[in-house]
Scaffold this active site. Structure first.
Site, PDB file in Angstrom:
ATOM      1  N   CYS A   4      38.393  30.533  46.488  1.00 34.52           N
ATOM      2  CA  CYS A   4      37.031  30.294  46.003  1.00 34.52           C
ATOM      3  C   CYS A   4      36.030  30.677  47.086  1.00 34.52           C
ATOM      4  O   CYS A   4      36.080  30.152  48.189  1.00 34.52           O
ATOM      5  CB  CYS A   4      36.807  28.846  45.606  1.00 34.52           C
ATOM      6  SG  CYS A   4      35.113  28.564  45.074  1.00 34.52           S
ATOM      7  N   GLY A  56      40.030  40.402  36.539  1.00 37.95           N
ATOM      8  CA  GLY A  56      38.820  41.028  37.060  1.00 37.95           C
ATOM      9  C   GLY A  56      38.199  41.941  36.026  1.00 37.95           C
ATOM     10  O   GLY A  56      38.623  43.090  35.875  1.00 37.95           O
TER      11      GLY A  56
END
Lengths: 305, 274
Positions: free
Chosen positions: A130, A242
């Protein structure tokens, strides 16, 4: 009839279409709108040991064919997850892959042990990446730490372990190999790319967190390159993530070497995309003349000379 | 009721005021589920630009000749890419849509006088609510039933050319009290000033720019008048899955970020941390 099932180490999925952590809430929010039974798996929002209030708004900002986010792992903590969200999630007719983020290696392992005692999970994904937390959880920039966390979690938890990697490194292959060395059943490539947006008239960054992670169609070629590189190692199965938004995107990732894929940002702007794409996969696989989707994984070839 | 995703056909797109339009969308499934104060996410029928949907309040449901619910009206002010594209759309075009979303206005069973306080484009959620309160229309499968004796719409605009939908509110049986910043329509000044001078109604519901909502909320709290506010924050999904549209809401031990899309958009004004 095409067999859509795939295996990632010890994890077997009915089909390769997962919904990515942080883009599907705790699934409850999508009940009625999405037919969970059609999904390859659900990865609920990242949970941390203690509750986190998250970053100040604005937390997202739309960019060209993408978006920046800096939510900051807003969540109510692991105990709340186990007592409030898991009892619901484990009733759903799709594999559930818990996603955890520890503040250090020991906490990762303790969290993996804690969710490992819960029934009804298919796997655990480690959010090593993250970009939006101060003193971050982007451990997957360091191969030694990556190996240590993955190995510790693997030893502490009976479920298959997936390491979610950051693309914000010099060479993601080094980190992927480190995760494989730690015993990861799979690696998810990739989390968001760190970016930012500026309001020049007010002369200030737009996001409350200043920087954020870029996702959406804009990053698809970048993620595809990472998947190609990591799959080329042959060290560990890859989950591609993605900017995937269509069945063509899914097939590109699979032939590039992804065993499964995660749909992320598209859930925000086309909430029934995941189930629709599952329905379209059979004919896409049929187009390549195979009866098992697994047969086309990594089948992209580079012509010699 | 759970949300549905539909590809809606544009039935009409009419100008109501400066940069302000009412678009009529054919979406029977969504329209039969939505109630006042809820919203929908609208996405232009384009691949990646704009990428994300945008939230719009239900203005009204659309009925066919037999009284069946066939669609919804949305009223919007052109401010950016999506609203710019909406303004160019014509009957027959298609746009992406998902909803109903959000909690909607507080269901009221029986009340005397209700004041709906709007600023800017904040009048848009109030037409359907006024109809529900006055019992001229049922929503989400419920029959029409009179729930309030009287509804007054306090509506503040920059200038007369922006006033949009006033005749719709009057036709629905509301009293409309207008203000404008430049005095070109109604009482000159802010809508909050008019509300403060008249102190109307047993319950207030407000929608508009945040400073206006803050002022209305402070006034209501000071006078002890129950007040709800419908908030607008930037949203990526409208569904509660992205956690971007958060606002500070009071909790027993301080405050927490709550998602405006699923915990709101309607909040008790007492609970909002301004």
């Amino acid at each position: 009839m095409v067999d859509l099932s795939v295996s990632l180490g010890r994890l077997r999925l009915p089909n390769p279409i997962l919904v990515a952590s942080g883009t599907f809430g705790y699934a409850r929010e999508m009940a009625g709108l999405v037919d969970f039974a059609r999904l390859g798996g659900i990865i609920p929002k990242t949970v941390t040991q203690k509750p986190r209030i998250g970053n100040p708004p604005p937390r997202t900002h739309e960019t060209a064919a993408g978006m920046l986010n800096a939510i900051g792992l807003d969540n109510d903590g692991l105990e709340h997850f186990c007592t409030h969200h898991l009892p619901y999630l484990r009733t759903l007719p799709a594999p559930i892959i818990a996603n955890i983020a520890g503040s250090d290696a020991d906490e990762f392992v303790a969290m993996a042990a804690r969710v490992g005692r819960e029934s009804g999970l298919a796997a655990v994904e480690l959010n090593l990446s993250c970009p939006n937390v101060a003193h971050g959880t982007d451990y997957a920039t360091d191969p030694a730490v990556t190996t240590r966390i993955v190995r510790g979690c693997r030893d502490a938890c009976p479920y298959p372990i997936i390491a979610k990697l950051t693309p914000n490194v010099t060479d993601i292959r080094v980190i992927a190999r480190a995760a494989a060395d730690g015993g990861a059943d799979a690696v998810s490539c990739v989390n968001t790319f760190v970016g930012m947006a500026i309001d020049w008239k007010r002369r200030k960054p737009i996001l409350g967190n200043i920087t954020g992670g870029l996702s959406g169609p804009a990053i698809k070629p970048l993620a595809l390159r990472a998947v190609w590189q990591v799959a080329g190692l042959g060290a560990v199965p890859v989950v591609g993530v993605g900017g995937i938004a269509t069945v063509d995107d899914v097939m590109e990732f699979i032939v590039a070497g992804a065993t499964a894929v995660q749909l992320g940002t598209v859930n925000f702007y086309d909430p029934t995309a995941a189930t629709r794409i599952v329905g379209e996969l059979e004919s896409a696989a049929g187009h390549l003349g195979v009866s098992r989707i697994a047969d086309v994984i990594g089948s992209a070839r580079v012509q010699p000379g | 009721m759970t949300a549905v995703q539909e590809s809606a056909r544009v039935l009409a797109n009419d100008r109501l005021g400066r940069d302000t339009y009412r678009i009529r969308l054919e979406c029977p499934e969504l329209a039969s589920r939505i109630r006042p104060g809820q919203f929908v996410m609208v996405r232009a029928d384009r691949p990646n630009d704009p990428l994300l949907g945008r939230p719009f309040a239900l203005y009204d449901t659309v009925l066919d000749g037999q009284g069946a619910v066939v669609g919804i009206d949305i009223v919007y002010l052109v401010v950016g890419k999506t609203t710019g594209l909406l303004a160019q759309s014509a009957a027959g075009d298609r746009i992406g849509l998902w909803g109903p979303l959000g909690n909607g206005f507080r269901p009221i069973e029986s009340a005397g006088h209700i004041a709906l306080i709007a600023g800017g484009i904040g009048q848009t959620p109030f037409l359907a609510y006024a109809r529900e309160l006055l019992g001229t229309r049922g929503f989400a499968g419920s029959d029409p039933k009179k729930r309030a004796e009287r509804v007054t719409v306090y509506y503040g605009v920059r200038s007369a050319e922006y006033a949009a939908g006033v005749s719709d509110f009057e036709a629905a049986g509301c009293t409309v009290r207008l203000t404008s910043n430049d005095g070109t329509i109604g009482v000159k000044g802010f809508v909050t000033d008019l509300v403060a001078s008249e102190l109307p109604a047993d319950r207030w519901i407000a929608c508009g720019p945040e400073p206006m909502l803050h002022a209305v909320s402070d006034l209501a709290n000071r006078l002890g008048i129950p007040c709800d506010v419908s908030l607008e924050t930037p949203m990526a999904c409208g569904l509660g899955i992205c956690f971007s549209c958060v606002t500070k809401i009071r909790t027993p031990d301080g405050w927490d970020y709550k998602r405006v899309c699923v915990d709101g958009p309607v909040f008790d004004a007492c609970n909002v941390v301004w």
